[in-house]
Design a protein around this motif. Structure first.
Motif: not given
Length: 797
Positions: A204-211, A452-466, A524-529
């Motif tokens: 659930v936390s990962m899906v929230m991060g996806d959101g 903070s990230f400004r580019t899709t490459t940096n956000i993509g690094n986070a997105y893949g984990i979720t 970090l999102f998942a940990f907090v949630l």
């Protein structure tokens, strides 16, 4: 004492027309009293039995016209995320540029086979069948497992719950030792229950991060295309434009998405038409040689050439399946055939052609990989494609945000999240909800990530984990369902888990390697949630067990009449408690603090079951609290995790109507018990054979085969019974007219004196902070303040 009221749509207007026995049918809702055929169950005396299985909503056969209609609607709801992935997959994969042209074929081969194995084979043809009465998602899997194995951490299972229409299940047969063994291990291991719960809330936390990440990467990648025509724009300016669009998206969430299927489907369909057409154009213009990528040899050669760099590039490839989980999570609005049809005939061909077209373009212009999507668009089509791309990104964001709201709503219903205001924005689509507080938090998070990230490459690094984490959790839970529910061949289960666990763990290892480059964000999102959900649920369970251990004794209830200062003011009192069996300890505190009990008192417990929905006629479960002349009742109000709690006026009306129906049935039951020989009395032992028919097990009154032969004495007795019932029901109605008062215990939870330091911090400080800063019970239940009476009490856990 236990009974399940069965309400068949009768009203309080039903009256006795005469003394004839045949004229009692209106009062009995079409059923004639028979002492010999009354059947009851009591959850205090027996366990839930088997009930017959029915086909769930998600697998019901539908005509081709209905299926096509649903398939069209699903395009606008389900595929916004996965459908916009071609915007950023190649740029996220080749972050350091393309070294050899054959690498393009290797990556295209990886993309095509990932699309084939994960969303098509795994989700469309396996996972979708693991639905909970047509509902999908992590909580649906957990609730399905919870019905077959007692893995809930709150001990509030009742035999009557298994008789609900939507609770249907087949327990594993005695011959299937493997399923029974695994089920027994789950039920007898507190550790296994805890692990399953933690895995669920992690999903659930990962899906929230996806959101949070989906709006960021979708909008930013779509808006970035404007650089092709406005080269002077900097990354910061594009980020600001994206943030403005994101603020607009979150600002309109409160209006809901009632017509989401009809409004968004044409836009997404137009998007798919564009990317498929442009893909075919690029194949024609730049060569169809990239079709060789269907040969898996190119994947093997790609890894041989690139080694570790090839493995790390999987973090970009995996983005081609972002939003795959939405096919399962949004199943409740459609059906399996509709999802299978729309994915295999619309989405898969369209995105595949887009990836192949971009690959063909890159074979001629490998240096333009960072903007491959927009660079490959023919000039005259650029602006139409740009507008549609931004619209598709907005739709993808809207769908994921709405999905995040739905998940949190389910989490709150199951006691896994602090109380927040849930607004149901659609009468047609039950999953369409809006949570104001969460909407604000998600908007701020999206602004922070984009800025903070400004580019899709940096956000993509986070997105893949979720993406990969959620898929791996789904794989693990579906494997458990195969073991204990489907009872699939062990070789098929082993093959399924080996293939998909290997695939997803390979992708997960690649995306985790970019932890410091943005991958830490979803963690970090998942940990907090998870911390929030775990602490809230932990104290929720402890509170329930405290009430269970400190129930008010039956002797205390009997002695109430002996209290000289106790008054019985007119009206109906509804005393809320989470306890589903017995009288809660807060009642004694009420009596000692305010020595009065309303003329009719109902102990109300709102209970959310591990089912998607509970039919309105099966929602209320009543019991009489002895002695009967006190006119006290226990009432468990049962909801599924997608059900909406009624407004106060509607809730009162339903509860009192069902209470009158219960009194009606209970009167005849007691009368019949007194009339029958003690050796022939119906008990819990008999009821286990009646559970194939819920009507026989619910206290409903069954027909008499030869009632017309009853003598005049029987007719007179029956009229007397009816008059007694009507007088009691009229008394309830009069008390309703004098007012309904809500009694709510304002309980403060503190750690016991001998608790550890960690427990004291969690309960006394962290939980207390969350409880004070989130909504109170009366706000969630929409209790009118002018009719609310609260009394404070402290629970030491």
């Amino acid at each position: 004492m236990a009974d399940i009221p069965v309400h068949d749509g009768g009203s309080k207007a039903d009256e006795v027309e005469g003394a004839e026995i045949t004229e009692t049918k209106d009062v009995l809702r079409g059923r004639k009293p028979s002492a010999g055929k009354l059947r009851r169950v009591d959850s205090l005396q027996m366990e839930a039995g088997n009930v017959s299985s029915i086909r769930a909503h998600g697998v019901q056969a539908a005509g081709w016209a209905a299926t096509l209609h649903l398939a069209f609607q699903s395009i606008g709801v389900v595929y916004g995320d996965i459908g916009t992935s071609p915007l950023y997959v190649y740029s996220s994969t080749f972050t350091k540029g393309i070294k050899e042209k054959d690498d393009i074929l290797g990556v295209l081969s990886l993309i095509l086979y990932t699309l084939f194995l994960s969303p098509l084979v795994k989700y469309c043809f396996i996972v979708l069948w693991a639905n909970d009465h047509g509902n999908g998602g992590t909580f649906a899997l957990y609730s399905l497992i919870s019905r077959y194995a007692k893995v809930n951490l709150i001990p509030n299972q009742q035999a009557e719950d298994a008789m609900l229409s939507n609770y249907k299940l087949d327990t594993p047969s005695s011959q299937m030792k493997r399923a029974q063994w695994i089920k027994g291990k789950l039920e007898n291991s507190q550790t296994a229950k805890l692990v399953l719960f933690l895995v669920t809330i992690l999903g659930v936390s990962m899906v929230m991060g996806d959101g949070i990440l989906t709006p960021c990467i979708s909008v930013l990648s779509a808006v970035s295309g404007i650089k092709e025509k406005a080269t002077s724009l900097s990354e910061g300016t594009i980020a600001i434009i994206s943030i403005v669009i994101l603020i607009m998206i979150f600002s309109v969430q409160r209006f809901g998405t009632d017509k989401v299927g009809y409004t968004f489907a044409p836009i997404i369909l137009l998007w798919f038409s564009f990317i498929a057409g442009i893909g075919m154009y690029n194949l024609y213009a730049h060569g169809a040689g990239v079709l060789r990528a269907f040969n898996p040899k190119y994947m093997v050669d790609y890894f041989k050439r690139n080694g570790k760099e090839g493995w790390l590039s999987l973090g970009g490839v995996v983005l081609c399946i972002t939003g795959t989980e939405a096919m399962f999570a949004d199943l409740g609005h459609f059906n399996i055939r509709a999802i299978q049809l729309s994915f295999s005939t619309i989405l898969l061909p369209s995105v595949s052609l887009s990836y192949m077209g971009q690959a063909a373009y890159l074979t001629k212009f490998p240096g333009e990989v960072s903007d491959a999507f927009y660079k490959s668009i023919p000039g005259p089509l650029f602006w139409p494609q740009f507008v549609v791309a931004v619209a598709a990104a907005i739709i993808a964001s809207q769908a994921m945000i709405s999905g995040a709201f739905q998940i949190l709503s389910q989490s709150q219903a199951l006691g896994c999240f602090p109380r927040v205001k849930v607004v149901h924005t659609s009468a047609k689509y039950e999953g369409q909800v809006y949570i104001p507080e969460i909407n604000m938090v998600m908007m701020l998070a999206c602004i922070l990530v984009t800025g903070s990230f400004r580019t899709t490459t940096n956000i993509g690094n986070a997105y893949g984990i979720t993406v990969v984490s959620t898929e791996f959790i789904t794989t693990s839970m579906v494997t458990l369902i195969m073991l204990i529910i489907w009872k699939t061949s062990i070789w098929k289960i082993a093959l399924f888990y080996a293939v998909y666990a290997t695939l997803e763990l390979s992708y997960l290892s690649a995306v985790l390697s970019k932890f410091v480059e943005g991958g830490f964000l979803p963690v970090l999102f998942a940990f907090v949630l998870m911390i929030i959900m775990s602490i809230w649920h932990y104290v929720h369970v402890k509170r329930y067990k405290y009430e269970l251990a400190n129930k008010v004794s039956s002797s205390y209830i009997r002695d109430l009449a002996l209290k000289p200062d106790l008054t019985r003011p007119p009206g109906i009192g509804l005393l809320y408690s989470e306890l589903v069996e017995g009288v809660p300890p807060i009642f004694a505190h009420f009596v000692e603090t305010i020595p009065s009990v309303h003329s009719v008192l109902v102990f109300v417990s709102v209970k959310h079951l591990p089912v998607s929905a509970v039919e309105a006629r099966e929602r209320f479960l009543f019991r009489q609290v002895e002695p009967r002349d006190h006119r006290m009742f226990r009432c468990v109000v049962r909801y599924g995790y997608t059900d909406t709690v009624e407004e106060p006026e509607r809730f009162e009306s339903l509860l009192i109507e069902q209470l009158q129906d219960f009194i009606h049935q209970e009167f005849f039951f007691l009368d019949s018990q007194q009339a029958r020989p003690s050796g022939n009395r119906v008990g819990a032992e008999e009821t286990s054979t009646q559970q194939q028919n819920p009507r026989l097990s619910s206290g409903s009154i069954q027909p008499v085969d030869n009632v017309d032969s009853a003598d005049s004495s029987a007719r007179s007795t029956t009229v007397g019974r009816i008059q007694g019932v009507e007088e009691e029901k009229q008394f309830i109605e009069k008390q309703k007219e004098k007012g309904v008062v809500y009694l709510l215990g304002e309980t403060e939870v503190v750690a016991a004196n001998d608790s550890s330091v960690v427990k004291r911090v969690i309960v006394n400080h962290v939980y207390s902070f969350m409880r004070k800063n989130f909504r109170q019970g009366q706000q969630i239940l929409s209790i009118p303040r002018r009719r609310l009476l609260k009394v404070g009490m402290t629970y030491e856990i």
